[in-house]
Design a protein around this motif. Structure first.
Motif, PDB file in Angstrom:
ATOM      1  N   GLY A   1       0.598  -1.318  -0.165  1.00 17.38           N
ATOM      2  CA  GLY A   1      -0.169  -0.195   0.443  1.00 17.38           C
ATOM      3  C   GLY A   1       0.971   1.059  -0.032  1.00 17.38           C
ATOM      4  N   GLY A   2       0.236   2.332   0.737  1.00 12.63           N
ATOM      5  CA  GLY A   2       0.707   3.730   0.685  1.00 12.63           C
ATOM      6  C   GLY A   2       1.728   3.993   1.965  1.00 12.63           C
ATOM      7  N   PRO A   3       2.130   4.933   2.076  1.00 16.62           N
ATOM      8  CA  PRO A   3       4.212   4.984   2.522  1.00 16.62           C
ATOM      9  C   PRO A   3       2.803   4.737   4.534  1.00 16.62           C
ATOM     10  N   ASP A   4       2.071   4.496   4.362  1.00 18.76           N
ATOM     11  CA  ASP A   4       1.622   3.961   5.883  1.00 18.76           C
ATOM     12  C   ASP A   4       1.649   2.654   6.223  1.00 18.76           C
ATOM     13  N   VAL A   5       1.954   1.586   5.341  1.00 14.90           N
ATOM     14  CA  VAL A   5       2.432   0.433   5.861  1.00 14.90           C
ATOM     15  C   VAL A   5       3.604   0.042   6.292  1.00 14.90           C
ATOM     16  N   LEU A   6       4.398   0.595   6.085  1.00 16.53           N
ATOM     17  CA  LEU A   6       5.574   0.735   6.930  1.00 16.53           C
ATOM     18  C   LEU A   6       5.245   0.561   8.666  1.00 16.53           C
ATOM     19  N   ARG A   7       5.896  -0.168   9.052  1.00 20.20           N
ATOM     20  CA  ARG A   7       5.942  -0.446  11.005  1.00 20.20           C
ATOM     21  C   ARG A   7       6.810  -0.441  11.723  1.00 20.20           C
ATOM     22  N   TYR A   8       7.466   0.421  12.080  1.00 19.36           N
ATOM     23  CA  TYR A   8       8.334  -0.128  12.674  1.00 19.36           C
ATOM     24  C   TYR A   8       8.517  -1.371  14.021  1.00 19.36           C
TER      25      TYR A   8
ATOM     26  N   ASN B   1      14.901   3.664  -2.283  1.00 25.79           N
ATOM     27  CA  ASN B   1      15.604   3.694  -3.910  1.00 25.79           C
ATOM     28  C   ASN B   1      14.114   3.452  -4.279  1.00 25.79           C
ATOM     29  N   PRO B   2      13.425   4.031  -5.417  1.00 22.37           N
ATOM     30  CA  PRO B   2      12.933   3.725  -6.350  1.00 22.37           C
ATOM     31  C   PRO B   2      12.225   1.924  -6.158  1.00 22.37           C
ATOM     32  N   PRO B   3      12.986   0.737  -5.850  1.00 15.82           N
ATOM     33  CA  PRO B   3      12.753  -0.526  -5.728  1.00 15.82           C
ATOM     34  C   PRO B   3      12.028  -0.499  -4.074  1.00 15.82           C
ATOM     35  N   ASP B   4      12.352   0.200  -3.365  1.00 13.85           N
ATOM     36  CA  ASP B   4      12.385   0.197  -1.700  1.00 13.85           C
ATOM     37  C   ASP B   4      10.227   0.475  -1.922  1.00 13.85           C
ATOM     38  N   TRP B   5       9.890   1.429  -2.297  1.00 11.12           N
ATOM     39  CA  TRP B   5       8.771   2.149  -3.004  1.00 11.12           C
ATOM     40  C   TRP B   5       8.110   1.004  -3.650  1.00 11.12           C
ATOM     41  N   TYR B   6       8.360   0.610  -5.117  1.00 14.62           N
ATOM     42  CA  TYR B   6       7.863  -0.350  -6.186  1.00 14.62           C
ATOM     43  C   TYR B   6       7.732  -1.646  -5.148  1.00 14.62           C
ATOM     44  N   LEU B   7       8.166  -1.699  -3.810  1.00 16.33           N
ATOM     45  CA  LEU B   7       8.109  -3.424  -3.048  1.00 16.33           C
ATOM     46  C   LEU B   7       6.836  -2.853  -2.299  1.00 16.33           C
ATOM     47  N   ARG B   8       7.207  -1.923  -1.409  1.00 22.00           N
ATOM     48  CA  ARG B   8       5.849  -1.418  -1.186  1.00 22.00           C
ATOM     49  C   ARG B   8       4.841  -1.570  -1.502  1.00 22.00           C
ATOM     50  N   GLU B   9       4.134  -1.425  -3.036  1.00 22.54           N
ATOM     51  CA  GLU B   9       3.203  -0.685  -3.132  1.00 22.54           C
ATOM     52  C   GLU B   9       2.698  -2.705  -3.710  1.00 22.54           C
ATOM     53  N   GLY B  10       4.095  -3.921  -4.261  1.00 21.09           N
ATOM     54  CA  GLY B  10       3.415  -4.501  -4.771  1.00 21.09           C
ATOM     55  C   GLY B  10       3.679  -4.380  -6.016  1.00 21.09           C
ATOM     56  N   MET B  11       5.215  -4.345  -6.806  1.00 20.96           N
ATOM     57  CA  MET B  11       5.605  -4.582  -7.632  1.00 20.96           C
ATOM     58  C   MET B  11       4.925  -3.795  -8.790  1.00 20.96           C
ATOM     59  N   SER B  12       3.767  -3.397  -8.963  1.00 24.92           N
ATOM     60  CA  SER B  12       2.132  -3.281  -9.759  1.00 24.92           C
ATOM     61  C   SER B  12       2.865  -2.673 -11.522  1.00 24.92           C
ATOM     62  N   ASN B  13       3.688  -2.083 -11.229  1.00 26.68           N
ATOM     63  CA  ASN B  13       4.581  -1.526 -12.110  1.00 26.68           C
ATOM     64  C   ASN B  13       5.168  -2.036 -12.650  1.00 26.68           C
ATOM     65  N   LEU B  14       5.827  -2.916 -12.245  1.00 25.52           N
ATOM     66  CA  LEU B  14       6.572  -4.529 -13.133  1.00 25.52           C
ATOM     67  C   LEU B  14       5.771  -5.344 -13.832  1.00 25.52           C
ATOM     68  N   PRO B  15       6.360  -5.592 -15.662  1.00 27.12           N
ATOM     69  CA  PRO B  15       5.834  -6.583 -16.225  1.00 27.12           C
ATOM     70  C   PRO B  15       5.598  -8.107 -15.432  1.00 27.12           C
ATOM     71  N   PRO B  16       4.636  -8.652 -14.984  1.00 29.84           N
ATOM     72  CA  PRO B  16       3.917  -9.989 -13.424  1.00 29.84           C
ATOM     73  C   PRO B  16       5.565 -11.021 -13.862  1.00 29.84           C
ATOM     74  N   GLN B  17       6.068 -11.252 -15.293  1.00 25.95           N
ATOM     75  CA  GLN B  17       7.209 -12.326 -15.507  1.00 25.95           C
ATOM     76  C   GLN B  17       8.495 -11.320 -14.484  1.00 25.95           C
ATOM     77  N   THR B  18       8.816 -10.028 -14.560  1.00 26.31           N
ATOM     78  CA  THR B  18       9.719  -9.678 -13.906  1.00 26.31           C
ATOM     79  C   THR B  18       9.722  -9.491 -13.187  1.00 26.31           C
ATOM     80  N   ARG B  19       8.386  -9.724 -11.950  1.00 31.27           N
ATOM     81  CA  ARG B  19       8.374  -9.464 -10.693  1.00 31.27           C
ATOM     82  C   ARG B  19       9.457 -10.647  -9.432  1.00 31.27           C
ATOM     83  N   PRO B  20       9.998  -9.536  -8.770  1.00 29.09           N
ATOM     84  CA  PRO B  20      10.515 -10.582  -8.516  1.00 29.09           C
ATOM     85  C   PRO B  20       9.974 -11.249  -7.095  1.00 29.09           C
ATOM     86  N   LYS B  21      10.029 -12.418  -6.774  1.00 31.34           N
ATOM     87  CA  LYS B  21       9.667 -13.414  -5.043  1.00 31.34           C
ATOM     88  C   LYS B  21       9.976 -12.789  -3.590  1.00 31.34           C
ATOM     89  N   PHE B  22       8.384 -13.055  -3.348  1.00 31.98           N
ATOM     90  CA  PHE B  22       9.440 -12.279  -1.618  1.00 31.98           C
ATOM     91  C   PHE B  22       8.287 -12.524  -1.161  1.00 31.98           C
TER      92      PHE B  22
END
Length: 336
Positions: free
Chosen positions: A15-22, A45-66
């Motif tokens: 989700g948005g920045p509010d999903v970051l928990r300490y 870095n941008p990959p930090d927010w791509y991860l936070r958002e769930g990688m929705s900006n990347l083609p499904p086949q290139t999304r890393p697993k986590f």
């Protein structure tokens, strides 16, 4: 006895920045080939927010697993706390910086301690502080691998051909689009180090900053279109990418090259008609290249500009700053 828990930022959902928990989490232990680092600063870095958002900006086949929950982050600067028995070259107390485990998403640097592959690390240049050093790895290695030396044989997920940097010297003109951001401001400086003439494209607020870093010409994209002003450039490095990237092809001479850092959208027929090459690579962790970049940082040949700093616990505010855009250099999290 050392504490066996630490504080870290984690995502339990996307989700948005509010999903970051300490959170309080178990302390990592270094495995073979690894060192334990007490983190002092973390590059955002941008990959930090791509991860936070769930990688929705990347083609499904290139999304890393986590798997969730996950600790984001790949860039850090800190102090070696423990060293696995098989690691040479680093000792307890060494100050180090690195881009960890990229292009994967297991860097886990938004934390007080991190277990890091020794091969991803370099000694922190004495001439820069932890904040500047933490801002250097991903942005600096991206600029380095695009412009200077790829340093690996891994194919890009975005193209079949191997990326080849263009030789940069006194007779080369390089246009850097998005020149004030993390990759852009370091790419500008590396091109100047090689002797090239650099045209920097950014919004007007960044003109003094970019001419101060050595830009030979500045174009305020809010007032004019680079593709109407520039002809016969040898290289475009576009840190913005996206569907507008192809308009910059018109600034190139025949035989020139366009390097989109974030994939753009191009028409192969147009590219062929213009006689230009479009090519890119995906940045990868590389301690040896970081050591070379570190020598330039130490000498003051290249400097890392800091847009803003936030405490680790305030990672949400750091991500909100990133979302507002128009960065001048890097956002860095500091760890007490």
């Amino acid at each position: 006895m050392p504490t066996h828990t630490m504080r870290a930022i984690r995502l339990h959902e996307h989700g948005g920045p509010d999903v970051l928990r300490y959170d309080e989490v178990p302390m990592p232990e270094p495995g073979p080939g690894e060192v334990l680092i007490r983190v002092r600063a973390v590059g955002v870095n941008p990959p930090d927010w791509y991860l936070r958002e769930g990688m929705s900006n990347l083609p499904p086949q290139t999304r890393p697993k986590f798997e969730l929950p996950v600790i984001p982050g790949t860039d850090l600067s800190g102090v070696v706390e423990a060293v696995a028995a098989d690691v040479d070259g680093f000792a307890v107390g060494d100050e180090v910086f690195g881009l960890l485990r990229f292009p994967g998403f297991e860097g886990s640097t938004y934390a007080e301690y991190v277990a890091a592959p020794a091969s991803d690390l370099a000694l922190k240049p004495a001439g820069v502080d932890h904040v500047q050093a933490a801002g250097a790895p991903m942005a600096g290695l991206t600029a380095w691998q695009f412009l200077i030396e790829v340093g690996h044989d891994h194919p890009s997920p975005f193209q079949a051909a191997r990326h080849r940097p263009v030789p940069l010297g006194a007779d080369a003109t390089v246009l850097v689009n998005g020149a004030a951001g993390g990759v852009g401001h370091l790419a500008l400086q590396l091109a100047k180090w090689k002797g090239a003439r650099v045209i920097a494209v950014a919004s007007g607020a960044h003109e003094t900053f970019l001419t101060g870093l050595g830009a030979d010409e500045f174009i305020d994209y809010t007032k004019s279109h680079p593709e109407e002003l520039v002809r016969d450039a040898d290289l475009v490095l576009d840190t913005v990418g996206g569907p507008d990237s192809r308009r910059l092809l018109r600034t190139l001479r025949r035989g020139g090259a366009h390097f989109p850092v974030f994939f753009g959208e191009f028409d192969e027929e147009e590219t062929a008609r213009l006689g230009v090459t479009v090519t890119g690579t995906q940045v990868r962790s590389n301690g040896a290249q970081l050591a070379e970049l570190g020598r330039l940082l130490d000498a003051g040949t290249v400097r890392v500009a800091i847009d803003s700093t936030f405490a680790l616990a305030d990672a949400r505010a750091a991500h909100e700053r990133a979302a507002r855009g128009h960065l001048q250099g890097k956002i860095v999290l500091t760890v007490a």
